[in-house]
Design a protein around this motif. Sequence first.
Motif, mmCIF file in Angstrom:
data_model
loop_
_atom_site.group_PDB
_atom_site.id
_atom_site.type_symbol
_atom_site.label_atom_id
_atom_site.label_comp_id
_atom_site.label_asym_id
_atom_site.label_seq_id
_atom_site.Cartn_x
_atom_site.Cartn_y
_atom_site.Cartn_z
ATOM 1 N N UNK A 213 71.606 -4.251 43.687
ATOM 2 C CA UNK A 213 71.946 -5.442 42.914
ATOM 3 C C UNK A 213 71.177 -6.666 43.405
ATOM 4 N N UNK A 214 70.981 -7.606 42.480
ATOM 5 C CA UNK A 214 70.433 -8.935 42.762
ATOM 6 C C UNK A 214 69.172 -8.865 43.617
ATOM 7 N N UNK A 215 68.241 -8.005 43.215
ATOM 8 C CA UNK A 215 67.052 -7.762 44.021
ATOM 9 C C UNK A 215 65.783 -7.914 43.190
ATOM 10 N N UNK A 216 64.672 -8.171 43.877
ATOM 11 C CA UNK A 216 63.356 -8.318 43.258
ATOM 12 C C UNK A 216 62.476 -7.184 43.751
ATOM 13 N N UNK A 217 61.907 -6.424 42.810
ATOM 14 C CA UNK A 217 61.038 -5.305 43.173
ATOM 15 C C UNK A 217 59.735 -5.451 42.400
ATOM 16 N N UNK A 218 58.653 -5.708 43.120
ATOM 17 C CA UNK A 218 57.324 -5.866 42.528
ATOM 18 C C UNK A 218 56.385 -4.964 43.306
ATOM 19 N N UNK A 219 55.922 -3.883 42.681
ATOM 20 C CA UNK A 219 55.209 -2.872 43.458
ATOM 21 C C UNK A 219 54.233 -2.099 42.580
ATOM 22 N N UNK A 220 53.662 -1.012 43.138
ATOM 23 C CA UNK A 220 52.619 -0.290 42.428
ATOM 24 C C UNK A 220 53.064 0.993 41.777
ATOM 25 N N UNK A 233 74.924 6.262 40.475
ATOM 26 C CA UNK A 233 73.986 5.218 40.873
ATOM 27 C C UNK A 233 74.190 4.024 39.948
ATOM 28 N N UNK A 234 74.327 2.836 40.517
ATOM 29 C CA UNK A 234 74.583 1.626 39.728
ATOM 30 C C UNK A 234 73.517 0.586 40.072
ATOM 31 N N UNK A 235 72.745 0.190 39.065
ATOM 32 C CA UNK A 235 71.689 -0.819 39.228
ATOM 33 C C UNK A 235 72.048 -2.008 38.347
ATOM 34 N N UNK A 236 72.110 -3.193 38.938
ATOM 35 C CA UNK A 236 72.384 -4.379 38.125
ATOM 36 C C UNK A 236 71.728 -5.608 38.754
ATOM 37 N N UNK A 237 71.286 -6.505 37.876
ATOM 38 C CA UNK A 237 70.702 -7.753 38.352
ATOM 39 C C UNK A 237 69.404 -7.564 39.101
ATOM 40 N N UNK A 238 68.560 -6.626 38.648
ATOM 41 C CA UNK A 238 67.295 -6.344 39.320
ATOM 42 C C UNK A 238 66.138 -6.873 38.474
#
Length: 397
Positions: A213-220, A233-238
């Motif tokens: 949650x509440x994360x920034x992912x900038x990758x290749x 699995x729960x993904x939110x606010x990404x």
Amino acid sequence: MASILSFTTFCLSLLLTALVVMARSPPSKIYDVRKFGAVPDGRTDNRKAFLKTFNEACQYKGQSHVVIPKGTFLVSIVEFVGPCRGPINFYLRGVIKAGAGIGNGKGRWITFRHINRLTVTGGGTFDGQGETAWHHNDCSQNPNCPSLPISIRFDFVRNSLVSGITSLNSKNFHINVMGCTNLRFKGIRIIAPSESPNTDGIHIGLSSKILISKSIIATGDDCISMGPGSRKIHVRGVWCGPGHGISIGSLGKYPDEDDVSDITVKDSVLQGTENGLRIKSWASSHECKVFNVLYQNIIMKDVNNPIFIDQQYCPSGGCDNSKASSVQIHNVRFQKILGTSKSKEVVKLRCSSRYPCRNIKLSNIDISYRGPHGPGESVCLNVNGRSTLQKGGSCAF
């Protein structure tokens, strides 16, 4: 009056019990890596000092704090292994830097294993120095390519939290989650250039009750990838981008893979990614299942393949496409997916002819394509379900 006295006695008993428990609980204790010989000069290998610090903290019965203060600490391959006698906080304020190059070929750098009640926090950075190794990644042409290190592994970790840290320029995956239960990632940053190969942000396998949650992912590569055995699995606010999107799979490459189920991705943004929300299985795959998946309230900004089920996944070519995928996908919902697409095919559901996708539901899909080839389209093969698309063509199930 008797009942009042009885209740008062009961309350006093509870209070005394709590005081006794508090008195017996040892105070929290700080273990500073510098006191165990660590040197923050960016050149000295601090592996032994870090390992000694952790092992001492792990044996403490109370709450322990492994503290890495400000400064740059070079650390070669290290494994922090439990079980520990009490909760342990890995408090990173500075920078932990990997060595240059490909390492020793074991495919790992920092590992946390068999630990219950672990916290990794502090606002610091794990710097994988991936730029010194990415040119060695030629696996698509070289079957004997070296195994580049994953930056941070969580193996069989339970009831734990990773919060407020940064993973920078991993050589391979940034974070790998394997065999974990009730592990939360909150407010983390994962950063690598868009051209960096195989730098998945968070890869999950054989794990359950994982929250991101509440994360920034900038990758290749994939911002988040969920492999076999990913459940609840729960993904939110990404925020995802650049990268290859948020993926389930690839699946079916090996026999006896565990199913993927109960996945929720919501309230997130994907910008400029190679794919959006993707489920992928290998062509001519082994049997497994994907079911109970919800994508909800997602914003797309110039995303290729915004909604994509690909059951003929074969990134390097040479796959046997004569047989259909044996991965069964069912009960998948796409709700309120808005934004813009860089590709004309806004929705691509390319399911297996052997095991067609079942109960696929698309509602409130409003994704615009403004390219030179006319309005957006949808491609739907071997799908059973229901769609109410606002933009992006329509699927006739």
